[in-house]
Write a protein that holds these residues in place. Structure first.
Motif, PDB file in Angstrom:
ATOM      1  N   GLU A 117      -3.426   4.552 -21.721  1.00 41.24           N
ATOM      2  CA  GLU A 117      -2.440   3.539 -22.052  1.00 41.24           C
ATOM      3  C   GLU A 117      -2.481   2.405 -21.038  1.00 41.24           C
ATOM      4  O   GLU A 117      -3.063   2.535 -19.969  1.00 41.24           O
ATOM      5  CB  GLU A 117      -1.029   4.145 -22.048  1.00 41.24           C
ATOM      6  N   ARG A 118      -1.800   1.326 -21.370  1.00 47.14           N
ATOM      7  CA  ARG A 118      -1.644   0.201 -20.451  1.00 47.14           C
ATOM      8  C   ARG A 118      -0.378   0.427 -19.626  1.00 47.14           C
ATOM      9  O   ARG A 118       0.721   0.395 -20.156  1.00 47.14           O
ATOM     10  CB  ARG A 118      -1.563  -1.099 -21.233  1.00 47.14           C
ATOM     11  N   CYS A 119      -0.543   0.648 -18.349  1.00 45.92           N
ATOM     12  CA  CYS A 119       0.545   0.959 -17.429  1.00 45.92           C
ATOM     13  C   CYS A 119       1.509  -0.208 -17.298  1.00 45.92           C
ATOM     14  O   CYS A 119       1.105  -1.371 -17.370  1.00 45.92           O
ATOM     15  CB  CYS A 119      -0.063   1.303 -16.071  1.00 45.92           C
ATOM     16  N   GLN A 120       2.783   0.116 -17.095  1.00 42.01           N
ATOM     17  CA  GLN A 120       3.806  -0.892 -16.828  1.00 42.01           C
ATOM     18  C   GLN A 120       4.634  -0.421 -15.640  1.00 42.01           C
ATOM     19  O   GLN A 120       4.916   0.766 -15.504  1.00 42.01           O
ATOM     20  CB  GLN A 120       4.734  -1.061 -18.022  1.00 42.01           C
ATOM     21  N   PHE A 121       5.035  -1.355 -14.782  1.00 44.89           N
ATOM     22  CA  PHE A 121       5.957  -0.998 -13.719  1.00 44.89           C
ATOM     23  C   PHE A 121       6.831  -2.187 -13.356  1.00 44.89           C
ATOM     24  O   PHE A 121       6.494  -3.340 -13.598  1.00 44.89           O
ATOM     25  CB  PHE A 121       5.244  -0.426 -12.482  1.00 44.89           C
ATOM     26  N   SER A 122       7.981  -1.861 -12.806  1.00 50.53           N
ATOM     27  CA  SER A 122       8.919  -2.872 -12.334  1.00 50.53           C
ATOM     28  C   SER A 122       9.685  -2.275 -11.168  1.00 50.53           C
ATOM     29  O   SER A 122       9.648  -1.065 -10.938  1.00 50.53           O
ATOM     30  CB  SER A 122       9.887  -3.293 -13.450  1.00 50.53           C
ATOM     31  N   GLY A 123      10.375  -3.127 -10.412  1.00 53.81           N
ATOM     32  CA  GLY A 123      11.128  -2.602  -9.292  1.00 53.81           C
ATOM     33  C   GLY A 123      11.740  -3.665  -8.423  1.00 53.81           C
ATOM     34  O   GLY A 123      11.826  -4.841  -8.800  1.00 53.81           O
ATOM     35  N   THR A 124      12.155  -3.217  -7.238  1.00 56.82           N
ATOM     36  CA  THR A 124      12.807  -4.089  -6.267  1.00 56.82           C
ATOM     37  C   THR A 124      12.230  -3.839  -4.882  1.00 56.82           C
ATOM     38  O   THR A 124      11.627  -2.796  -4.622  1.00 56.82           O
ATOM     39  CB  THR A 124      14.324  -3.836  -6.222  1.00 56.82           C
TER      40      THR A 124
END
Length: 148
Positions: free
Chosen positions: A96-103
């Motif tokens: 799959e195409r990885c996704q990430f987000s954060g602070t």
């Protein structure tokens, strides 16, 4: 390596007290891994923003098919360190195409936020944190988040 498995679909990665051994202004970078040791060195599409400690300046930056993703600036030194949290999905199970987000909070007391899509389908099983220059030190903990 191999921190993502088919057991979970989403992960929380907590970065505590990370800093550069050589350059306090080094950027904080991340790259995804697959096959145990192979790094994805292209296809990072994302944005990073941060606000100054005085809340008077907002800075935005973007990555368009970069070789890594910059999730923060000014890693700091052994006295002033950086922290961050990543929420990562679409890893460890199938290609799959990885996704990430954060602070993040950096050496200059700035609060940051980021989001990235890795436009290369792989079964990602790990990630690598580096600085744009020199070596980094710190604590990184990975938690698998159960699906209810």
């Amino acid at each position: 390596d191999k921190v993502f498995t088919s057991t979970y679909k989403t992960y929380l990665v907590v970065i505590e007290n990370i800093y550069s051994n050589t350059d306090v202004t080094a950027d904080a970078l991340v790259q995804m891994r697959y096959g145990g040791t192979t790094l994805t060195t292209a296809h990072y599409f994302g944005s990073l923003g941060w606000i100054s400690a005085s809340a008077t300046d907002i800075t935005l930056a973007g990555t368009n098919t970069g070789t890594s993703f910059k999730w923060g600036e000014a890693l700091g030194d052994s006295t002033y360190r950086m922290t961050g949290q990543f929420f990562i999905s679409r890893v460890g199970n199938t290609s799959e195409r990885c996704q990430f987000s954060g602070t993040s909070n950096d050496y200059n007391y700035r609060a940051g936020w980021f989001g990235c899509n890795v436009d290369s389908a792989q079964t990602y099983d790990g990630l690598r944190f580096t600085g744009s220059t020199g070596n980094i030190t710190g604590t990184i903990t990975t938690y698998g988040l159960a699906t209810s």
